[in-house]
Design a protein around this motif. Structure first.
Motif, short mmCIF file in Angstrom:
data_model
loop_
_atom_site.label_atom_id
_atom_site.label_comp_id
_atom_site.label_asym_id
_atom_site.label_seq_id
_atom_site.Cartn_x
_atom_site.Cartn_y
_atom_site.Cartn_z
N ARG A 1 10.71 88.97 82.77
CA ARG A 1 11.52 89.96 83.47
C ARG A 1 12.99 89.57 83.57
O ARG A 1 13.88 90.41 83.46
CB ARG A 1 10.92 90.17 84.87
CG ARG A 1 11.79 90.89 85.87
CD ARG A 1 11.82 92.38 85.58
NE ARG A 1 12.68 93.08 86.51
CZ ARG A 1 13.97 93.34 86.28
NH1 ARG A 1 14.55 92.95 85.18
NH2 ARG A 1 14.68 94.00 87.17
N TRP A 2 13.28 88.30 83.84
CA TRP A 2 14.65 87.86 84.09
C TRP A 2 15.20 87.10 82.89
O TRP A 2 14.47 86.44 82.17
CB TRP A 2 14.69 86.97 85.34
CG TRP A 2 14.18 87.69 86.54
CD1 TRP A 2 12.95 87.54 87.12
CD2 TRP A 2 14.84 88.70 87.29
NE1 TRP A 2 12.83 88.39 88.19
CE2 TRP A 2 13.98 89.11 88.32
CE3 TRP A 2 16.11 89.28 87.19
CZ2 TRP A 2 14.33 90.08 89.24
CZ3 TRP A 2 16.45 90.26 88.13
CH2 TRP A 2 15.57 90.64 89.13
N ASP A 3 16.52 87.17 82.71
CA ASP A 3 17.18 86.46 81.62
C ASP A 3 17.51 85.02 81.99
O ASP A 3 17.42 84.12 81.15
CB ASP A 3 18.47 87.19 81.22
CG ASP A 3 18.19 88.60 80.73
OD1 ASP A 3 17.34 88.75 79.84
OD2 ASP A 3 18.81 89.55 81.27
N SER B 1 20.04 91.12 90.30
CA SER B 1 19.69 89.77 90.76
C SER B 1 18.65 89.85 91.87
O SER B 1 18.53 90.87 92.55
CB SER B 1 20.93 89.02 91.26
OG SER B 1 21.41 89.60 92.45
N GLU B 2 17.92 88.76 92.02
CA GLU B 2 16.95 88.61 93.10
C GLU B 2 16.97 87.16 93.52
O GLU B 2 16.86 86.26 92.69
CB GLU B 2 15.56 89.02 92.63
CG GLU B 2 14.49 88.88 93.70
CD GLU B 2 13.14 89.36 93.19
OE1 GLU B 2 12.93 90.58 93.11
OE2 GLU B 2 12.32 88.48 92.85
N SER C 1 17.32 84.88 90.34
CA SER C 1 16.94 85.38 89.02
C SER C 1 17.93 86.46 88.62
O SER C 1 18.29 87.32 89.44
CB SER C 1 15.52 85.94 89.05
OG SER C 1 14.62 84.95 89.46
N GLU D 1 19.40 89.39 85.70
CA GLU D 1 19.34 90.21 84.50
C GLU D 1 20.77 90.33 84.01
O GLU D 1 21.68 90.64 84.79
CB GLU D 1 18.76 91.59 84.84
CG GLU D 1 18.64 92.50 83.64
CD GLU D 1 18.07 93.84 84.05
OE1 GLU D 1 16.84 93.96 84.16
OE2 GLU D 1 18.88 94.77 84.29
#
Length: 141
Positions: free
Chosen positions: A100-102, A131-132, A70, A72
């Protein structure tokens, strides 16, 4: 291109099995074989259907490492980030998301070393601010 009910049903049939013969599709849709072929050609030409693919059981590629990352992304850099991600060979798909994420990026790497290299490359892309990553273990079917 605006899709009618027949187009939608045709796409649904192709999603289920893109190898179905035109005659079978015609019978299921209640139209002629020529109509099916013409509609498929028009859907491809208009860019509605982007291609035909193969789905493989997860255990067939058991040695591969699959992960989801994921991201951002700074909004000013979105196009450049997408272009950079598309150039990375282990990235299978890129999805825009809400919340939450782009973006959510699907990774299909040969091994942990390749995954690590891909994650390093993703984090090095200008515009990726956070990132995750989660490694996919087994598919629940």
């Amino acid at each position: 291109m605006e899709l009618d009910e027949t187009d939608r049903r045709l796409i649904a049939e192709l999603r289920d099995d893109a190898r179905l013969p035109a005659a079978t599709l015609a019978r299921r849709l209640g139209v002629s074989r020529g109509t099916v072929q013409n509609r498929i050609d028009k859907l491809v030409e208009a860019g509605v259907i982007l291609g035909f693919t193969v789905r493989v059981r997860g255990d067939v590629e058991a040695g591969r490492i699959r992960a989801i990352t994921s991201l951002e992304v700074r909004s000013a850099d979105t196009k450049a980030v997408i272009a950079a991600l598309k150039r990375l060979p282990d990235i299978a798909r890129i999805h825009s998301t809400n919340g939450r994420w782009d973006f959510v990026v699907e990774i299909n790497a040969a091994d942990l070393i390749s995954l690590d290299r891909t994650l390093h490359d993703i984090r090095a892309v200008r515009g990726v601010s956070l990132s995750e990553t989660s490694i996919l273990l087994s598919e629940m079917t």
